[in-house]
Design a protein around this motif. Structure first.
Motif, PDB file in Angstrom:
ATOM      1  N   LYS A  60       0.830  -1.202   0.000  1.00 38.93           N
ATOM      2  CA  LYS A  60       0.000   0.000   0.000  1.00 38.93           C
ATOM      3  C   LYS A  60       0.870   1.260   0.000  1.00 38.93           C
ATOM      4  O   LYS A  60       1.726   1.456   0.857  1.00 38.93           O
ATOM      5  N   ILE A  61       0.616   2.131  -0.975  1.00 37.16           N
ATOM      6  CA  ILE A  61       1.288   3.430  -1.079  1.00 37.16           C
ATOM      7  C   ILE A  61       0.263   4.449  -1.561  1.00 37.16           C
ATOM      8  O   ILE A  61      -0.836   4.084  -1.998  1.00 37.16           O
ATOM      9  N   SER A  62       0.598   5.728  -1.511  1.00 31.00           N
ATOM     10  CA  SER A  62      -0.336   6.775  -1.927  1.00 31.00           C
ATOM     11  C   SER A  62      -0.534   6.765  -3.448  1.00 31.00           C
ATOM     12  O   SER A  62       0.291   6.223  -4.190  1.00 31.00           O
ATOM     13  N   LYS A  63      -1.630   7.383  -3.895  1.00 33.76           N
ATOM     14  CA  LYS A  63      -1.925   7.452  -5.327  1.00 33.76           C
ATOM     15  C   LYS A  63      -0.844   8.235  -6.071  1.00 33.76           C
ATOM     16  O   LYS A  63      -0.443   7.867  -7.174  1.00 33.76           O
ATOM     17  N   LYS A  64      -0.373   9.314  -5.442  1.00 35.86           N
ATOM     18  CA  LYS A  64       0.667  10.133  -6.061  1.00 35.86           C
ATOM     19  C   LYS A  64       1.945   9.326  -6.268  1.00 35.86           C
ATOM     20  O   LYS A  64       2.552   9.366  -7.349  1.00 35.86           O
ATOM     21  N   THR A  65       2.338   8.573  -5.237  1.00 35.39           N
ATOM     22  CA  THR A  65       3.553   7.754  -5.336  1.00 35.39           C
ATOM     23  C   THR A  65       3.373   6.648  -6.373  1.00 35.39           C
ATOM     24  O   THR A  65       4.302   6.341  -7.130  1.00 35.39           O
ATOM     25  N   THR A  66       2.185   6.080  -6.415  1.00 34.57           N
ATOM     26  CA  THR A  66       1.900   5.035  -7.405  1.00 34.57           C
ATOM     27  C   THR A  66       2.104   5.565  -8.811  1.00 34.57           C
ATOM     28  O   THR A  66       2.742   4.914  -9.653  1.00 34.57           O
ATOM     29  N   TYR A 171      11.394   4.334   0.152  1.00 32.68           N
ATOM     30  CA  TYR A 171      10.605   3.128  -0.066  1.00 32.68           C
ATOM     31  C   TYR A 171      11.480   1.889  -0.223  1.00 32.68           C
ATOM     32  O   TYR A 171      12.649   1.974  -0.593  1.00 32.68           O
ATOM     33  N   SER A 172      10.872   0.738   0.048  1.00 35.21           N
ATOM     34  CA  SER A 172      11.561  -0.543  -0.094  1.00 35.21           C
ATOM     35  C   SER A 172      11.864  -0.818  -1.564  1.00 35.21           C
ATOM     36  O   SER A 172      11.026  -0.576  -2.443  1.00 35.21           O
ATOM     37  N   SER A 177      10.397  -1.803  -7.198  1.00 41.31           N
ATOM     38  CA  SER A 177      10.563  -2.679  -8.357  1.00 41.31           C
ATOM     39  C   SER A 177       9.228  -3.240  -8.827  1.00 41.31           C
ATOM     40  O   SER A 177       8.965  -3.299 -10.040  1.00 41.31           O
ATOM     41  N   PHE A 178       8.381  -3.650  -7.880  1.00 38.52           N
ATOM     42  CA  PHE A 178       7.095  -4.230  -8.246  1.00 38.52           C
ATOM     43  C   PHE A 178       6.234  -3.230  -9.013  1.00 38.52           C
ATOM     44  O   PHE A 178       5.693  -3.545 -10.083  1.00 38.52           O
ATOM     45  N   TYR A 179       6.133  -2.017  -8.498  1.00 38.94           N
ATOM     46  CA  TYR A 179       5.284  -1.013  -9.146  1.00 38.94           C
ATOM     47  C   TYR A 179       5.891  -0.509 -10.453  1.00 38.94           C
ATOM     48  O   TYR A 179       5.171  -0.283 -11.437  1.00 38.94           O
ATOM     49  N   GLU A 180       7.209  -0.323 -10.483  1.00 37.05           N
ATOM     50  CA  GLU A 180       7.820   0.196 -11.709  1.00 37.05           C
ATOM     51  C   GLU A 180       7.744  -0.815 -12.845  1.00 37.05           C
ATOM     52  O   GLU A 180       7.411  -0.453 -13.988  1.00 37.05           O
ATOM     53  N   LEU A 181       8.033  -2.071 -12.552  1.00 40.17           N
ATOM     54  CA  LEU A 181       7.930  -3.084 -13.600  1.00 40.17           C
ATOM     55  C   LEU A 181       6.471  -3.289 -14.023  1.00 40.17           C
ATOM     56  O   LEU A 181       6.191  -3.520 -15.204  1.00 40.17           O
ATOM     57  N   SER A 182       5.562  -3.166 -13.070  1.00 38.16           N
ATOM     58  CA  SER A 182       4.127  -3.248 -13.405  1.00 38.16           C
ATOM     59  C   SER A 182       3.730  -2.089 -14.314  1.00 38.16           C
ATOM     60  O   SER A 182       2.940  -2.260 -15.252  1.00 38.16           O
TER      61      SER A 182
END
Length: 293
Positions: A60-66, A171-172, A177-182
């Motif tokens: 879970k992260i903020s919409k802006k960070t996502t 951030y971890s 990595s998970f969000y960027e590759l996604s």
């Protein structure tokens, strides 16, 4: 006992060696650049997703960070696309040599994006790398188009490193990595849908391609991506990019061993590559002395 900085630097060299092998895998895989990168990201997201579930890591992260992560994912996806495209239309040696200009781009991007004071010896070393590249351009002009694409890949790589240098402080590496590759996977999926590229033929992979893609997505992507992101907590984007200049050296050696005559280049080409290697060594010496003084 090794310091965090030294351990990170040694770890980075292992990762850069793995990235050098990535170029060889890209040449061995029969797919075009776009589907190759799409499958790479798909499998890598799957591997990281399994790790997240196993370790019970909250995502879970903020919409802006996502949105920021997804944008960074678009940049790295385009970097990989241009990287493999350059390999397909030129060869591994030329592509990796051009990729070494990333340190020069990083030395310019950090002051522009973050207002960091310009370190003139960084710019100087970046210019030396460009000089090495100039030698290669002169003797390998028949790969001109491939070189231009490889240079755009170098710029995207530097931009990604500079952007990610801010994320790793908060951030971890696994979450990043998970969000960027996604993000890269989502972008290319839309692109493939719009061009009606998804078809039974698209998913008809040979056993050899599947094997190479698994190695590429697990060791060379999921592991190397998370590890390189983690390392940036201790090393500057410029140091990361300059060390990545060793990727051409590792990759060219591996390419010659695997593909033999196809990857053998002119003597002048190797002079240019040597200049790049010398730049990396000099940068390491200067940085070490500055820390000791």
């Amino acid at each position: 006992m090794l310091s965090d900085n030294l351990k990170s630097y040694l770890h980075l060299h292992l990762i850069v060696f793995i990235w050098g092998f990535t170029a060889v895998l890209g040449a061995l895989i029969s797919l075009d650049a776009l589907p190759l990168v799409w499958f790479r990201m798909l499998f890598a997201v799957g591997f990281i997703g399994i790790y997240v579930i196993f370790k019970k890591i909250p995502l879970k992260i903020s919409k802006k960070t996502t949105l920021q992560f997804l944008f960074a994912g678009f940049i790295i996806a385009m970097h990989w696309f241009t990287f493999f495209k350059a390999i397909k239309i030129s060869n591994i040696s030329v592509t990796l040599a051009c990729l070494s200009t990333g340190a020069f781009f990083a030395s310019l991007l950090e002051p522009i994006l973050y207002g960091k004071k310009i370190v003139w010896y960084e710019v100087f070393f970046g210019l030396i790398v460009v000089f090495g590249l100039y030698i290669i351009f002169n003797v390998e002009g028949n790969y001109f188009y491939g070189m231009l694409i490889a240079l755009s890949s170098a710029f995207l790589s530097a931009l990604f490193a500079v952007i990610n240098s801010k994320f790793v402080k908060e951030y971890s590496p696994v979450i990043i990595s998970f969000y960027e590759l996604s993000g890269g996977l989502i972008f290319f999926s839309f692109l493939l849908l719009l061009t009606h590229s998804f078809s039974p033929t698209f998913f008809a992979l040979s056993a050899k391609d599947v094997m190479y893609l698994m190695i590429l997505s697990s060791v060379c992507t999921a592991y190397a991506f998370i590890a390189s992101t983690s390392i940036m907590k201790f090393l500057s984007p410029y140091t990361v990019m300059l060390t990545i200049n060793l990727e051409p050296i590792y990759g060219i050696i591996l390419a010659v061993l695997v593909f033999k005559e196809k990857e053998r280049m002119s003597f002048e080409f190797y002079i240019g590559a040597f200049i790049i290697l010398l730049t990396v060594i000099l940068n390491g010496i200067i940085k070490s002395r500055k820390k000791l003084s």
